[in-house]
Design an enzyme around this catalytic site. Structure first.
Site, short mmCIF file in Angstrom:
data_model
loop_
_atom_site.label_atom_id
_atom_site.label_comp_id
_atom_site.label_asym_id
_atom_site.label_seq_id
_atom_site.Cartn_x
_atom_site.Cartn_y
_atom_site.Cartn_z
N ASN A 112 35.83 -1.01 -10.71
CA ASN A 112 34.84 -0.34 -11.58
C ASN A 112 33.73 -1.28 -12.04
OD1 ASN A 112 36.72 -1.69 -13.22
ND2 ASN A 112 36.47 -0.29 -14.93
N ASP A 168 45.14 -6.74 -17.22
CA ASP A 168 44.09 -5.73 -17.39
C ASP A 168 42.92 -6.34 -18.19
OD1 ASP A 168 42.70 -3.39 -17.19
OD2 ASP A 168 43.92 -2.26 -18.62
O1 DOR Z 1 40.63 -0.23 -21.65
C1 DOR Z 1 40.31 -0.32 -20.46
N1 DOR Z 1 39.19 -0.94 -20.09
N2 DOR Z 1 41.08 0.24 -19.54
C2 DOR Z 1 40.70 0.34 -18.25
O2 DOR Z 1 41.42 0.89 -17.47
C3 DOR Z 1 39.38 -0.15 -17.83
C4 DOR Z 1 38.95 -1.23 -18.72
C5 DOR Z 1 37.51 -1.62 -18.52
O3 DOR Z 1 37.11 -1.76 -17.35
O4 DOR Z 1 36.82 -1.82 -19.51
#
Ligand code: DOR
Length: 392
Positions: free
Chosen positions: A42, A251
């Site tokens: 992303n 993450d």
């Molecule tokens: O809290 C999150 N932020 N969860 C995700 O899955 C994506 C991430 C982001 O890219 O900021």
């Protein structure tokens, strides 16, 4: 120890480099004992084609101090790209939406991806319909704690059950990212009793933060999936200890402090963790909650099995010399001003942990050393991670 392999990070390059970039993030990795990372699609543009994955590999080859790999992102209509993708650990699906606009929510599209592709799949599991319904119910709330009521237990469990069902029916390898509830641990445990298609991951924020921390930390702990209760923290830790969850990843999802300081609900979801998560787990070893062998299994070995990574995760003849020296007696306090991540803050700032990485090697080259409290970094680059599914 073998170097840590973090199989879920958001390093924001290209397109979102005001939040993070590969140079800063990979220094944070080196400092944190992370010698390899797998990065999520992303970014801007979203990495949804081979060309865009290859573009990221090219950027990393000239920017990353540690080894790197990049997932290909699923969309409702890029199954041909997913079928033929190479030089990638696997496919990432946002079954529920999060930061960015990647989303595959329709059952037809999910059936197509699970039936027609062969790379391992991982997913962000929060049920879109449940989240939308809850968001309508709590519309207008400016209380940060509402985030966990909108992205609630049910949203996580419904989406995880749905993805496990797809994996079972299509006999497709599937990795549940960032398990946030004890209920999901039960679902995964039940699936594992029947077959070997499902693996799972826990993140430090879902192990160590709960809704009680909103009062102290506010939007710094706004994450998707949201943080849940202390009972969920315990259930996830128990899932690691009994082997239901095999991987710990961060993450790592940085946003600038200005963005995080926006009022709820405008403040974005995500927090940085890559440079502190080995220390967080070594501190758990020092507290007697787990062994160093378990930390190595969760953070070094297991990711190589989930993603077919060649020659990493163990200290063995013929394996890459990705190594980290840890000092189990060293105590350091996390301070925002010491963070290497470009966003420059940590939700764990102020915490003193015992057990820290003090020297890191990537492919035999020393990349980080802590010398009398001074952090020193090399000026070299890591390598692209290789996968056994490329040569199978
Ligand atoms: O809290 C999150 N932020 N969860 C995700 O899955 C994506 C991430 C982001 O890219 O900021």
């Amino acid at each position: 120890m073998p170097g840590v392999i973090d199989d879920q990070v958001h390093f924001r390059e290209p397109g979102l480099t005001q939040k993070e970039d590969l140079a800063h993030a990979s220094r944070a990795c080196a400092k944190g004992g992370v010698t390899s990372f797998l990065e999520m699609p992303n970014t801007i543009p979203n990495a949804t084609t081979q060309k865009l994955v290859d573009d990221k590999l090219a950027i990393a080859s000239k920017a990353s101090l540690v080894n790197y790999g990049f997932y290909i992102g699923a969309t409702p209509n890029n199954v041909d790209d997913l079928k033929h993708a190479v030089r990638t650990p696997g496919i990432k699906i946002f079954i529920g939406s999060s930061t960015g606009d990647l989303l595959v929510d329709s059952q037809d599209a999910l059936e197509t991806i699970f039936s027609q592709t062969s790379l391992p799949i991982c997913a962000h599991c929060e049920d879109e319909a449940t989240v939308k319904r809850n968001a309508e119910r709590y519309a207008g709330s400016t209380d940060i704690a509402t985030h966990s009521k909108i992205r609630d237990h049910e949203a996580a469990a419904i989406a995880t059950a749905r993805a496990i069902d797809l994996a079972e029916r299509h006999q497709h390898r599937f990795h549940v990212l960032h398990v946030s509830t004890a209920a999901e641990v039960d679902l995964i445990r039940a699936a594992k009793a029947k077959h070997n298609y499902v693996t799972a991951e826990a993140c430090p924020h879902h192990l160590f933060f709960s809704i009680e921390d909103y009062e102290r930390l506010g939007s710094l702990v706004k994450m998707n999936p949201s943080i849940k209760t202390k009972a969920d923290n315990e259930g996830i830790f128990a899932g690691l200890l009994d082997g239901t969850i095999e991987v710990i990843a961060t993450d790592h999802a940085p946003h600038t402090i200005q963005e995080k300081n926006l009022p709820y609900p405008q403040c974005p979801s995500g927090l940085p963790a890559v440079e502190n998560y080995l220390a967080l787990m070594l501190d758990q070893v020092n507290q007697g909650r787990c062994s160093i062998e378990q930390v190595v299994a969760w953070m070094c070995e297991a990711p190589t099995r989930v993603w077919d990574i060649s020659n990493k995760g163990k200290i063995e003849v013929g394996y890459d010399a990705d190594l980290v020296l840890v000092d189990m007696d060293l105590e350091r306090t996390i301070r925002n001003e010491d963070q290497q991540t470009k966003c420059g803050w940590s939700p764990w700032a102020g915490e003193t942990l015992k057990g820290w990485p003090v020297k890191t090697w990537v492919m035999g080259k020393e990349v980080f050393r802590l010398d009398n409290g001074t952090e020193q970094f090399a000026n070299t680059f890591g390598s692209a991670i290789e996968y056994q599914h490329e040569t199978a």
